[in-house]
Design a protein around this motif. Structure first.
Motif, PDB file in Angstrom:
ATOM      1  N   PHE A  68      42.641  28.095   1.052  1.00  0.00           N
ATOM      2  CA  PHE A  68      43.418  26.858   1.025  1.00  0.00           C
ATOM      3  C   PHE A  68      44.194  26.778  -0.286  1.00  0.00           C
ATOM      4  O   PHE A  68      44.056  25.824  -1.045  1.00  0.00           O
ATOM      5  CB  PHE A  68      42.496  25.642   1.152  1.00  0.00           C
ATOM      6  N   THR A  69      45.005  27.780  -0.539  1.00  0.00           N
ATOM      7  CA  THR A  69      45.774  27.841  -1.786  1.00  0.00           C
ATOM      8  C   THR A  69      47.248  27.580  -1.488  1.00  0.00           C
ATOM      9  O   THR A  69      47.620  27.224  -0.380  1.00  0.00           O
ATOM     10  CB  THR A  69      45.585  29.205  -2.447  1.00  0.00           C
ATOM     11  N   GLN A  70      48.098  27.768  -2.507  1.00  0.00           N
ATOM     12  CA  GLN A  70      49.526  27.519  -2.326  1.00  0.00           C
ATOM     13  C   GLN A  70      50.127  28.501  -1.322  1.00  0.00           C
ATOM     14  O   GLN A  70      49.694  29.641  -1.210  1.00  0.00           O
ATOM     15  CB  GLN A  70      50.238  27.629  -3.670  1.00  0.00           C
ATOM     16  N   ARG A  71      51.145  28.038  -0.621  1.00  0.00           N
ATOM     17  CA  ARG A  71      51.718  28.764   0.510  1.00  0.00           C
ATOM     18  C   ARG A  71      52.105  30.201   0.167  1.00  0.00           C
ATOM     19  O   ARG A  71      51.841  31.124   0.934  1.00  0.00           O
ATOM     20  CB  ARG A  71      52.949  28.015   1.035  1.00  0.00           C
ATOM     21  N   HIS A  72      52.750  30.398  -0.979  1.00  0.00           N
ATOM     22  CA  HIS A  72      53.271  31.722  -1.314  1.00  0.00           C
ATOM     23  C   HIS A  72      52.176  32.703  -1.721  1.00  0.00           C
ATOM     24  O   HIS A  72      52.446  33.902  -1.874  1.00  0.00           O
ATOM     25  CB  HIS A  72      54.316  31.608  -2.430  1.00  0.00           C
ATOM     26  N   LEU A  73      50.946  32.212  -1.872  1.00  0.00           N
ATOM     27  CA  LEU A  73      49.828  33.087  -2.255  1.00  0.00           C
ATOM     28  C   LEU A  73      49.049  33.611  -1.053  1.00  0.00           C
ATOM     29  O   LEU A  73      48.218  34.514  -1.198  1.00  0.00           O
ATOM     30  CB  LEU A  73      48.871  32.331  -3.181  1.00  0.00           C
ATOM     31  N   HIS A  74      49.297  33.055   0.126  1.00  0.00           N
ATOM     32  CA  HIS A  74      48.460  33.361   1.287  1.00  0.00           C
ATOM     33  C   HIS A  74      48.471  34.843   1.654  1.00  0.00           C
ATOM     34  O   HIS A  74      47.422  35.428   1.940  1.00  0.00           O
ATOM     35  CB  HIS A  74      48.906  32.526   2.485  1.00  0.00           C
ATOM     36  N   GLY A  75      49.646  35.428   1.697  1.00  0.00           N
ATOM     37  CA  GLY A  75      49.742  36.837   2.095  1.00  0.00           C
ATOM     38  C   GLY A  75      48.957  37.759   1.183  1.00  0.00           C
ATOM     39  O   GLY A  75      48.048  38.486   1.636  1.00  0.00           O
ATOM     40  N   PRO A  76      49.254  37.767  -0.129  1.00  0.00           N
ATOM     41  CA  PRO A  76      48.524  38.660  -1.039  1.00  0.00           C
ATOM     42  C   PRO A  76      47.026  38.387  -1.074  1.00  0.00           C
ATOM     43  O   PRO A  76      46.223  39.327  -1.133  1.00  0.00           O
ATOM     44  CB  PRO A  76      49.173  38.375  -2.401  1.00  0.00           C
ATOM     45  N   GLN A  77      46.614  37.125  -1.035  1.00  0.00           N
ATOM     46  CA  GLN A  77      45.188  36.808  -1.093  1.00  0.00           C
ATOM     47  C   GLN A  77      44.463  37.215   0.182  1.00  0.00           C
ATOM     48  O   GLN A  77      43.311  37.648   0.131  1.00  0.00           O
ATOM     49  CB  GLN A  77      45.000  35.313  -1.387  1.00  0.00           C
ATOM     50  N   THR A  78      45.132  37.095   1.323  1.00  0.00           N
ATOM     51  CA  THR A  78      44.536  37.547   2.582  1.00  0.00           C
ATOM     52  C   THR A  78      44.305  39.050   2.555  1.00  0.00           C
ATOM     53  O   THR A  78      43.233  39.539   2.929  1.00  0.00           O
ATOM     54  CB  THR A  78      45.444  37.168   3.765  1.00  0.00           C
TER      55      THR A  78
END
Length: 410
Positions: A68-78
């Motif tokens: 549940f982080t900022q939108r632009h971080l979702h891809g790399p964190q996934t």
């Protein structure tokens, strides 16, 4: 299983109690960069273990994470979590580029882990009703669908971006509207099962004095605050999408849809919704079936923007398949028109059964890719562009039917 919540934001607190109460979860832990938020969150939800970073969490013994982080971080964190061997639930959007989408799908295929996108609109009463009607053949062939996410910046977005983005919040607040399209796209495509094949999009160049949507003001050099797209779908139908962030809209909900088939149609607007069919005069008012009684999600943070609380509709509607939810959810918070409990339940059922959730990585790509390409089209003043097809799950991967799997351990 042991679940790691990533991010102690205003949204994640709406889910932590559901994870804690689910029959398949033994423990919930937290990863949060800011010490004050980490301690406050842990105290509010009686969390025994916290971590100061995603890296620390992924090095622990958690089985799965919920991002549940900022939108632009979702891809790399996934991608990072999948590579660490963790199942992933991630709030929308899935990623910020076609390359990130492809990388996530490749990691899911390589690892065999469960990925689920946290798309609320899939479980909205209107979407559930239309999906049931379509499955029963009452729509006939799909002709046209329209869906819109009409969320003005003043409706809680300023506070939300400031909370998550800190002093540089404007850099992330200017995200292209079509980079966050899944609330609208999923309403139509999750009903029909089709994909977007082509898209043409126009953008409205923002004129607001806050200068959030300006070249050089955000990470994307984005100037559009509103975007409208026309889409061709793989079943021969048509779809219109509106993603607006500067709009004088005061309807009952910021996300709504209408769908038209050869035999029947569903229409929704600010005043209600209705089903019509080829039988002249057969107009059914659906408002009582689709209504969610309680308009407030019960969260621990009393400082949440009041407009955001109004958007977090809490109770279930009559059309929801509530029979399949665990009894331990009764009386617990819900949100976004009753979607939160279904999101948590489907994710955990998928992990437990080793079957793909309805909103798996491939469907997440179908919901996001049209928007990413639409933004490129708007920069070319509406040029019709092809939407890439990321394929379907391998045939040996079985799809979970949440309605048919309702049994839980004691």
């Amino acid at each position: 299983m042991k679940i790691g919540i990533v991010g102690a934001g205003q949204f994640s607190q709406c889910f932590v109690q559901l994870f804690q109460a689910h029959p398949y979860v033994d423990e919930v832990v937290l990863a949060e960069l800011h010490e004050y938020r980490r301690e406050k969150f842990a105290k509010a939800f009686s969390l025994k273990q916290t971590y100061a970073s995603l890296e620390e969490l992924l090095s622990s013994d958690v089985d799965a994470v919920a991002i549940f982080t900022q939108r632009h971080l979702h891809g790399p964190q996934t991608i990072q979590a999948l590579q660490a061997g963790k199942h992933v639930y991630c709030a929308v959007p899935m990623a910020q580029s076609l390359e990130e989408i492809s990388a996530i799908i490749q990691e899911v295929q390589r690892s065999g882990l469960i990925y689920m996108t946290g798309e609320t609109s899939y479980y909205y009463p209107s979407t559930v009703y239309c999906r049931d009607q379509f499955k029963a053949g009452h729509f006939g062939n799909f002709v046209y669908g329209e869906a819109q996410y009409l969320h003005d910046m003043t409706h809680g977005f300023y506070d939300a971006f400031k909370y998550s983005g800190g002093k540089d919040w404007k850099q992330v607040a200017g995200i292209p509207p079509m980079y966050y399209p899944t609330h609208s796209v999923s309403m139509v495509l999750s009903v029909t099962g089709a994909k977007a094949t082509k898209v043409s999009c126009l953008g409205y160049v923002d004129q607001h004095e806050d200068r959030i949507f300006q070249e050089g003001a955000n990470l994307w050099d984005n100037t559009f605050s509103n975007q409208s797209a026309l889409v061709r779908t793989s079943d021969g139908g048509m779809m219109r999408l509106n993603e607006f962030r500067r709009v004088g809209w005061g309807g009952n909900n910021s996300v709504y849809m209408s769908m038209f088939g050869t035999n029947g149609s569903y229409e929704e607007h600010a005043g209600g919704s209705a089903w019509t069919s080829l039988k002249w005069g057969a107009v059914e008012n659906l408002t009582p079936q689709l209504a969610c009684k309680d308009r407030y999600v019960h969260v621990s943070d009393a400082n949440m923007n009041q407009t955001l609380q109004n958007d977090f509709h809490a109770s279930l509607a009559k059309v929801h398949h509530s029979f399949r939810l665990p009894h331990t959810f009764e009386g617990l918070p819900n949100g976004h028109f009753g979607s939160h409990q279904f999101l948590v339940d489907d994710y955990l059922k998928a992990i437990y059964t080793k079957k793909l959730p309805p909103n798996n990585a491939w469907r997440a790509a179908d919901y996001l890719a049209p928007g990413l390409v639409a933004h490129e089209s708007s920069k070319r003043e509406g040029e019709m562009l092809d939407v890439p097809d990321f394929g379907s799950p391998p045939s040996e991967w079985k799809l979970l039917d949440p309605d048919s799997f309702v049994a839980y351990r004691d």
